[in-house]
Design a protein around this motif. Sequence first.
Motif, PDB file in Angstrom:
ATOM      1  N   MET A   3       0.840  -1.184   0.000  1.00  0.00           N
ATOM      2  CA  MET A   3       0.000   0.000   0.000  1.00  0.00           C
ATOM      3  C   MET A   3       0.883   1.243   0.000  1.00  0.00           C
ATOM      4  N   PHE A   5       1.208   5.243   0.913  1.00  0.00           N
ATOM      5  CA  PHE A   5       0.603   6.218   1.802  1.00  0.00           C
ATOM      6  C   PHE A   5       0.988   7.625   1.379  1.00  0.00           C
ATOM      7  N   SER A  11       0.209  16.343   2.367  1.00  0.00           N
ATOM      8  CA  SER A  11      -1.214  16.019   2.409  1.00  0.00           C
ATOM      9  C   SER A  11      -1.956  16.892   3.420  1.00  0.00           C
ATOM     10  N   THR A  29     -14.210   8.309  16.542  1.00  0.00           N
ATOM     11  CA  THR A  29     -14.113   8.369  15.078  1.00  0.00           C
ATOM     12  C   THR A  29     -14.885   9.576  14.556  1.00  0.00           C
ATOM     13  N   ASN A  40     -13.756   8.886   6.756  1.00  0.00           N
ATOM     14  CA  ASN A  40     -13.019   7.664   7.080  1.00  0.00           C
ATOM     15  C   ASN A  40     -11.691   7.959   7.781  1.00  0.00           C
ATOM     16  N   GLY A  42     -10.093   6.425   9.981  1.00  0.00           N
ATOM     17  CA  GLY A  42      -9.243   5.257  10.170  1.00  0.00           C
ATOM     18  C   GLY A  42      -8.168   5.134   9.111  1.00  0.00           C
ATOM     19  N   THR A  43      -8.496   5.534   7.891  1.00  0.00           N
ATOM     20  CA  THR A  43      -7.519   5.500   6.800  1.00  0.00           C
ATOM     21  C   THR A  43      -6.357   6.443   7.096  1.00  0.00           C
ATOM     22  N   TYR A  44      -6.660   7.635   7.546  1.00  0.00           N
ATOM     23  CA  TYR A  44      -5.624   8.625   7.820  1.00  0.00           C
ATOM     24  C   TYR A  44      -4.810   8.232   9.050  1.00  0.00           C
ATOM     25  N   SER A  46      -4.168   5.172   9.914  1.00  0.00           N
ATOM     26  CA  SER A  46      -3.242   4.141   9.411  1.00  0.00           C
ATOM     27  C   SER A  46      -2.048   4.771   8.705  1.00  0.00           C
ATOM     28  N   GLU A  47      -2.302   5.805   7.926  1.00  0.00           N
ATOM     29  CA  GLU A  47      -1.212   6.480   7.212  1.00  0.00           C
ATOM     30  C   GLU A  47      -0.262   7.163   8.192  1.00  0.00           C
TER      31      GLU A  47
END
Length: 83
Positions: A3, A5, A11, A29, A40, A42-44, A46-47
């Motif tokens: 993946m 990022f 960003s 959240t 979302n 959770g995506t950020y 994770s990044e």
Amino acid sequence: MSMHFARLASSPRLQRVHAFLEDRLEHSTLEVALGAQVVNPGTYISELRAQGAVIECRQTTSQPRGERVWLYRMTTPVPGAAA
């Protein structure tokens, strides 16, 4: 396949999530989504973790409805991030 990022430095969305979590308090959240104006979170999160941030996560239940709620707390920001 790995993946890819986004980088914090380039960003705006990651920068908003990082800045929102810098207070080191727990946030749901929904609070992250609204406070950092992202979809979302959770995506950020994770990044940010992939770039060295330490972000704790725990699940609890809301009152009085008993719904599951995820809480996030950044204990260590991304190394080298401007505070």
